[in-house]
Design a protein around this motif. Structure first.
Motif, PDB file in Angstrom:
ATOM      1  N   UNK A 155      14.595  -7.804  15.140  1.00 41.78           N
ATOM      2  CA  UNK A 155      13.148  -7.704  14.915  1.00 41.78           C
ATOM      3  C   UNK A 155      12.872  -6.652  13.839  1.00 41.78           C
ATOM      4  N   UNK A 156      12.038  -6.984  12.827  1.00 37.60           N
ATOM      5  CA  UNK A 156      11.743  -6.009  11.769  1.00 37.60           C
ATOM      6  C   UNK A 156      11.081  -4.758  12.329  1.00 37.60           C
ATOM      7  N   UNK A 157      11.418  -3.627  11.739  1.00 40.53           N
ATOM      8  CA  UNK A 157      10.777  -2.376  12.121  1.00 40.53           C
ATOM      9  C   UNK A 157       9.336  -2.349  11.622  1.00 40.53           C
ATOM     10  N   UNK A 158       8.462  -1.736  12.400  1.00 38.65           N
ATOM     11  CA  UNK A 158       7.036  -1.720  12.099  1.00 38.65           C
ATOM     12  C   UNK A 158       6.680  -0.415  11.392  1.00 38.65           C
ATOM     13  N   UNK A 159       6.127  -0.545  10.204  1.00 34.43           N
ATOM     14  CA  UNK A 159       5.744   0.626   9.408  1.00 34.43           C
ATOM     15  C   UNK A 159       4.246   0.553   9.136  1.00 34.43           C
ATOM     16  N   UNK A 160       3.521   1.591   9.529  1.00 30.90           N
ATOM     17  CA  UNK A 160       2.086   1.618   9.345  1.00 30.90           C
ATOM     18  C   UNK A 160       1.695   1.995   7.930  1.00 30.90           C
ATOM     19  N   UNK A 161       0.633   1.381   7.431  1.00 27.98           N
ATOM     20  CA  UNK A 161       0.046   1.722   6.138  1.00 27.98           C
ATOM     21  C   UNK A 161      -1.433   2.010   6.374  1.00 27.98           C
ATOM     22  N   UNK A 162      -1.843   3.228   6.082  1.00 27.06           N
ATOM     23  CA  UNK A 162      -3.209   3.652   6.373  1.00 27.06           C
ATOM     24  C   UNK A 162      -4.155   3.209   5.258  1.00 27.06           C
ATOM     25  N   UNK A 163      -5.313   2.717   5.644  1.00 26.88           N
ATOM     26  CA  UNK A 163      -6.385   2.424   4.697  1.00 26.88           C
ATOM     27  C   UNK A 163      -7.534   3.396   4.925  1.00 26.88           C
ATOM     28  N   UNK A 164      -7.843   4.164   3.882  1.00 24.63           N
ATOM     29  CA  UNK A 164      -9.017   5.040   3.867  1.00 24.63           C
ATOM     30  C   UNK A 164     -10.094   4.379   3.008  1.00 24.63           C
ATOM     31  N   UNK A 165     -11.356   4.774   3.136  1.00 24.40           N
ATOM     32  CA  UNK A 165     -12.348   4.327   2.163  1.00 24.40           C
ATOM     33  C   UNK A 165     -11.920   4.807   0.777  1.00 24.40           C
ATOM     34  N   UNK A 166     -11.719   3.882  -0.145  1.00 22.89           N
ATOM     35  CA  UNK A 166     -11.258   4.255  -1.479  1.00 22.89           C
ATOM     36  C   UNK A 166      -9.782   4.036  -1.708  1.00 22.89           C
ATOM     37  N   UNK A 167      -9.014   3.667  -0.674  1.00 20.89           N
ATOM     38  CA  UNK A 167      -7.607   3.319  -0.900  1.00 20.89           C
ATOM     39  C   UNK A 167      -7.546   2.077  -1.780  1.00 20.89           C
ATOM     40  N   UNK A 168      -6.584   2.046  -2.709  1.00 17.39           N
ATOM     41  CA  UNK A 168      -6.455   0.836  -3.517  1.00 17.39           C
ATOM     42  C   UNK A 168      -5.026   0.332  -3.638  1.00 17.39           C
ATOM     43  N   UNK A 169      -4.071   1.053  -3.071  1.00 13.30           N
ATOM     44  CA  UNK A 169      -2.680   0.602  -3.114  1.00 13.30           C
ATOM     45  C   UNK A 169      -2.121   0.305  -1.725  1.00 13.30           C
TER      46      UNK A 169
END
Length: 224
Positions: free
Chosen positions: A1-15
């Motif tokens: 099973x693939x490992x789970x990596x979080x990516x945070x979205x803030x107001x203004x995130x673009x990447x």
């Protein structure tokens, strides 16, 4: 099973979506994390992406540092959770005191966007173990407040402890002291990097795949 990596979205995130794509290319299962939600949803690592969180008001990353998700990330990082801050994410990590120093306006007061050559200095962190010591890579750079600064004692400490992760070579694009492009905390689980490895994971769309090992390195660690 693939490992789970979080990516945070803030107001203004673009990447954030680019970071999610890079993680998928590396073999991970990216998990979107919302700035207003303190729950990390059991992820194995976290990426704070580039962009202009909260419009870069006050200072870059200064408001994002107080987002509910950051309380959880700071606590988890102190317990060993791997965290990578890219560009604005690096600024946020400094504001949150997970990394020393600060990122200020570029020396020439201009936005810089170019493919940048780096030398990987530390291959023992959670995010750089897939590189060779002294390996030179080309990774896109795009910033206005990308100049890394710290007092002389902190810089000497980073150098003495081997905590400079990457340095600019073939020219310093933003005036960073000692050509520093990225640093790590003492434990090696938290890394801040000004260039964008998520934009260098596919030869078709980037300058190459030199950024991919940042993401495969952490997967190798959390899968061990």
């Amino acid at each position: 099973m693939p490992r789970r990596v979080g990516v945070v979205t803030f107001p203004g995130s673009l990447d954030d979506r680019d970071a999610q794509r890079a993680l998928r290319v590396a073999g991970a299962d990216p998990v979107p994390l919302w700035h207003g939600d303190a729950d990390l949803h059991g992820v194995d690592a976290v990426v704070l992406p580039g962009g202009f969180s909260y419009g870069d008001y006050l200072r870059c990353g200064a408001i994002a540092r107080f987002a509910p998700v950051m309380d959880s990330i700071v606590a988890a990082a102190h317990d060993g959770l791997p965290v990578l801050g890219i560009c604005n994410g690096f600024q946020i990590l400094c504001e949150a005191h997970l990394l020393p120093g600060a990122l200020i306006r570029n020396r020439l007061q201009r936005f810089v966007c170019r493919d940048q050559r780096l030398r990987i200095e530390n291959t023992t962190t959670a995010w750089t173990s897939g590189y060779g010591a002294g390996q030179e890579v080309v990774i896109p750079l795009k910033n206005m407040e990308g100049s890394y600064v710290a007092d002389a004692h902190t810089l000497d400490e980073l150098e003495g402890e081997g905590r400079v992760v990457a340095r600019y070579v073939s020219g310093n694009p933003n005036g960073s002291l000692r050509d520093i492009a990225g640093v790590t905390n003492a434990a090696g689980n938290v890394v801040g990097l000004m260039p964008h490895p998520e934009h260098a994971v596919d030869a078709l769309t980037g300058p190459g795949t030199d950024g991919l090992s940042f993401f495969t390195s952490v997967l190798d660690l959390v899968s061990a």
